[in-house]
Motif scaffolding. Sequence first.
Motif, PDB file in Angstrom:
ATOM      1  N   ASP A  57     -27.213 -25.996 -23.150  1.00 29.60           N
ATOM      2  CA  ASP A  57     -28.575 -25.806 -23.647  1.00 29.60           C
ATOM      3  C   ASP A  57     -28.677 -25.758 -25.168  1.00 29.60           C
ATOM      4  O   ASP A  57     -29.659 -25.267 -25.696  1.00 29.60           O
ATOM      5  CB  ASP A  57     -29.179 -24.550 -23.036  1.00 29.60           C
ATOM      6  N   LEU A  58     -27.682 -26.274 -25.874  1.00 30.26           N
ATOM      7  CA  LEU A  58     -27.739 -26.334 -27.333  1.00 30.26           C
ATOM      8  C   LEU A  58     -28.973 -27.134 -27.750  1.00 30.26           C
ATOM      9  O   LEU A  58     -29.223 -28.214 -27.220  1.00 30.26           O
ATOM     10  CB  LEU A  58     -26.479 -26.988 -27.898  1.00 30.26           C
ATOM     11  N   ARG A  59     -29.765 -26.578 -28.684  1.00 27.65           N
ATOM     12  CA  ARG A  59     -30.949 -27.270 -29.186  1.00 27.65           C
ATOM     13  C   ARG A  59     -30.914 -27.291 -30.709  1.00 27.65           C
ATOM     14  O   ARG A  59     -30.496 -26.323 -31.342  1.00 27.65           O
ATOM     15  CB  ARG A  59     -32.228 -26.558 -28.732  1.00 27.65           C
ATOM     16  N   VAL A  60     -31.338 -28.404 -31.273  1.00 26.36           N
ATOM     17  CA  VAL A  60     -31.448 -28.570 -32.719  1.00 26.36           C
ATOM     18  C   VAL A  60     -32.918 -28.388 -33.079  1.00 26.36           C
ATOM     19  O   VAL A  60     -33.787 -29.012 -32.455  1.00 26.36           O
ATOM     20  CB  VAL A  60     -30.954 -29.968 -33.150  1.00 26.36           C
ATOM     21  N   LEU A  61     -33.187 -27.531 -34.059  1.00 19.65           N
ATOM     22  CA  LEU A  61     -34.566 -27.302 -34.487  1.00 19.65           C
ATOM     23  C   LEU A  61     -34.781 -27.903 -35.869  1.00 19.65           C
ATOM     24  O   LEU A  61     -33.994 -27.673 -36.793  1.00 19.65           O
ATOM     25  CB  LEU A  61     -34.875 -25.803 -34.517  1.00 19.65           C
ATOM     26  N   LEU A  62     -35.844 -28.686 -35.975  1.00 21.61           N
ATOM     27  CA  LEU A  62     -36.233 -29.306 -37.237  1.00 21.61           C
ATOM     28  C   LEU A  62     -37.485 -28.607 -37.748  1.00 21.61           C
ATOM     29  O   LEU A  62     -38.311 -28.133 -36.960  1.00 21.61           O
ATOM     30  CB  LEU A  62     -36.560 -30.784 -37.036  1.00 21.61           C
ATOM     31  N   PHE A  63     -37.631 -28.566 -39.062  1.00 25.93           N
ATOM     32  CA  PHE A  63     -38.859 -28.084 -39.679  1.00 25.93           C
ATOM     33  C   PHE A  63     -39.298 -29.140 -40.668  1.00 25.93           C
ATOM     34  O   PHE A  63     -38.523 -29.524 -41.550  1.00 25.93           O
ATOM     35  CB  PHE A  63     -38.653 -26.736 -40.376  1.00 25.93           C
ATOM     36  N   GLU A  64     -40.518 -29.627 -40.491  1.00 25.64           N
ATOM     37  CA  GLU A  64     -41.056 -30.708 -41.324  1.00 25.64           C
ATOM     38  C   GLU A  64     -40.092 -31.894 -41.339  1.00 25.64           C
ATOM     39  O   GLU A  64     -39.853 -32.518 -42.371  1.00 25.64           O
ATOM     40  CB  GLU A  64     -41.375 -30.205 -42.731  1.00 25.64           C
ATOM     41  N   GLY A  65     -39.498 -32.187 -40.167  1.00 28.86           N
ATOM     42  CA  GLY A  65     -38.616 -33.334 -40.008  1.00 28.86           C
ATOM     43  C   GLY A  65     -37.216 -33.151 -40.553  1.00 28.86           C
ATOM     44  O   GLY A  65     -36.406 -34.059 -40.491  1.00 28.86           O
ATOM     45  N   ARG A  66     -36.914 -31.962 -41.078  1.00 32.62           N
ATOM     46  CA  ARG A  66     -35.598 -31.697 -41.659  1.00 32.62           C
ATOM     47  C   ARG A  66     -34.846 -30.683 -40.810  1.00 32.62           C
ATOM     48  O   ARG A  66     -35.447 -29.753 -40.255  1.00 32.62           O
ATOM     49  CB  ARG A  66     -35.759 -31.161 -43.080  1.00 32.62           C
ATOM     50  N   PHE A  67     -33.527 -30.839 -40.720  1.00 34.69           N
ATOM     51  CA  PHE A  67     -32.712 -29.894 -39.962  1.00 34.69           C
ATOM     52  C   PHE A  67     -32.951 -28.476 -40.464  1.00 34.69           C
ATOM     53  O   PHE A  67     -32.958 -28.231 -41.663  1.00 34.69           O
ATOM     54  CB  PHE A  67     -31.221 -30.243 -40.096  1.00 34.69           C
ATOM     55  N   ALA A  68     -33.130 -27.532 -39.515  1.00 34.07           N
ATOM     56  CA  ALA A  68     -33.289 -26.131 -39.890  1.00 34.07           C
ATOM     57  C   ALA A  68     -32.163 -25.286 -39.314  1.00 34.07           C
ATOM     58  O   ALA A  68     -31.511 -24.546 -40.040  1.00 34.07           O
ATOM     59  CB  ALA A  68     -34.644 -25.604 -39.423  1.00 34.07           C
TER      60      ALA A  68
ATOM     61  N   VAL B 164     -41.320 -23.299 -47.309  1.00 36.19           N
ATOM     62  CA  VAL B 164     -42.452 -24.091 -46.833  1.00 36.19           C
ATOM     63  C   VAL B 164     -43.211 -24.692 -48.009  1.00 36.19           C
ATOM     64  O   VAL B 164     -43.156 -24.179 -49.122  1.00 36.19           O
ATOM     65  CB  VAL B 164     -43.396 -23.245 -45.948  1.00 36.19           C
ATOM     66  N   GLU B 165     -43.928 -25.780 -47.745  1.00 39.12           N
ATOM     67  CA  GLU B 165     -44.685 -26.479 -48.794  1.00 39.12           C
ATOM     68  C   GLU B 165     -45.858 -25.650 -49.316  1.00 39.12           C
ATOM     69  O   GLU B 165     -46.133 -25.644 -50.495  1.00 39.12           O
ATOM     70  CB  GLU B 165     -45.208 -27.818 -48.264  1.00 39.12           C
ATOM     71  N   ASP B 166     -46.592 -24.982 -48.408  1.00 42.11           N
ATOM     72  CA  ASP B 166     -47.769 -24.207 -48.794  1.00 42.11           C
ATOM     73  C   ASP B 166     -47.640 -22.819 -48.174  1.00 42.11           C
ATOM     74  O   ASP B 166     -48.019 -22.598 -47.027  1.00 42.11           O
ATOM     75  CB  ASP B 166     -49.034 -24.915 -48.312  1.00 42.11           C
ATOM     76  N   PHE B 167     -47.100 -21.883 -48.943  1.00 38.49           N
ATOM     77  CA  PHE B 167     -46.818 -20.538 -48.446  1.00 38.49           C
ATOM     78  C   PHE B 167     -48.062 -19.889 -47.838  1.00 38.49           C
ATOM     79  O   PHE B 167     -48.030 -19.387 -46.714  1.00 38.49           O
ATOM     80  CB  PHE B 167     -46.258 -19.664 -49.575  1.00 38.49           C
ATOM     81  N   ASP B 168     -49.159 -19.870 -48.580  1.00 35.90           N
ATOM     82  CA  ASP B 168     -50.358 -19.167 -48.117  1.00 35.90           C
ATOM     83  C   ASP B 168     -50.878 -19.752 -46.807  1.00 35.90           C
ATOM     84  O   ASP B 168     -51.203 -19.007 -45.867  1.00 35.90           O
ATOM     85  CB  ASP B 168     -51.454 -19.192 -49.176  1.00 35.90           C
ATOM     86  N   ALA B 169     -50.964 -21.059 -46.707  1.00 42.89           N
ATOM     87  CA  ALA B 169     -51.481 -21.695 -45.493  1.00 42.89           C
ATOM     88  C   ALA B 169     -50.550 -21.452 -44.313  1.00 42.89           C
ATOM     89  O   ALA B 169     -51.008 -21.168 -43.196  1.00 42.89           O
ATOM     90  CB  ALA B 169     -51.673 -23.195 -45.721  1.00 42.89           C
TER      91      ALA B 169
END
Length: 128
Positions: free
Chosen positions: A39-50, A81-86
């Motif tokens: 069940d190993l899963r790779v998680l991406l954030f904004e298309g980049r490895f996280a 993240v690109e926009d902290f507040d949002a």
Amino acid sequence: MSSPVIAPCLGVTDTDVTVAFYEKLGFTALPGNDDPDDDLRVLLFEGRFALMVHRAEHLRKWLPVHKDTPVGAFGMFYLGVEDFDAYVERIRPLVDVIKETAVGGREILYFTDPDGYVIGVNQRQEGE
């Protein structure tokens, strides 16, 4: 996708619960490999490895040195993240905020995931 210099792989209680939690926060989950029993899963954030997540019982079998290690970690991981507040406005109702602070003028919001891992969210800086 290029590989990061260090790739965290977190042992989790229930991979499906953890993946669902991170997907609500804007992550995308990919299978880690072609083994249907793994069940190993790779998680991406904004298309980049996280990070990667792996059910604790499977990770303990893979690396027996972890056989008595509890799920969760002492320390924290940071998510730029690109926009902290949002982003913070969007996730605040979805997470358990444990601390909000600013260091050197840079705001940070800390929350825990379902297994107790601490994530600090901050504004991504140029070149990150």
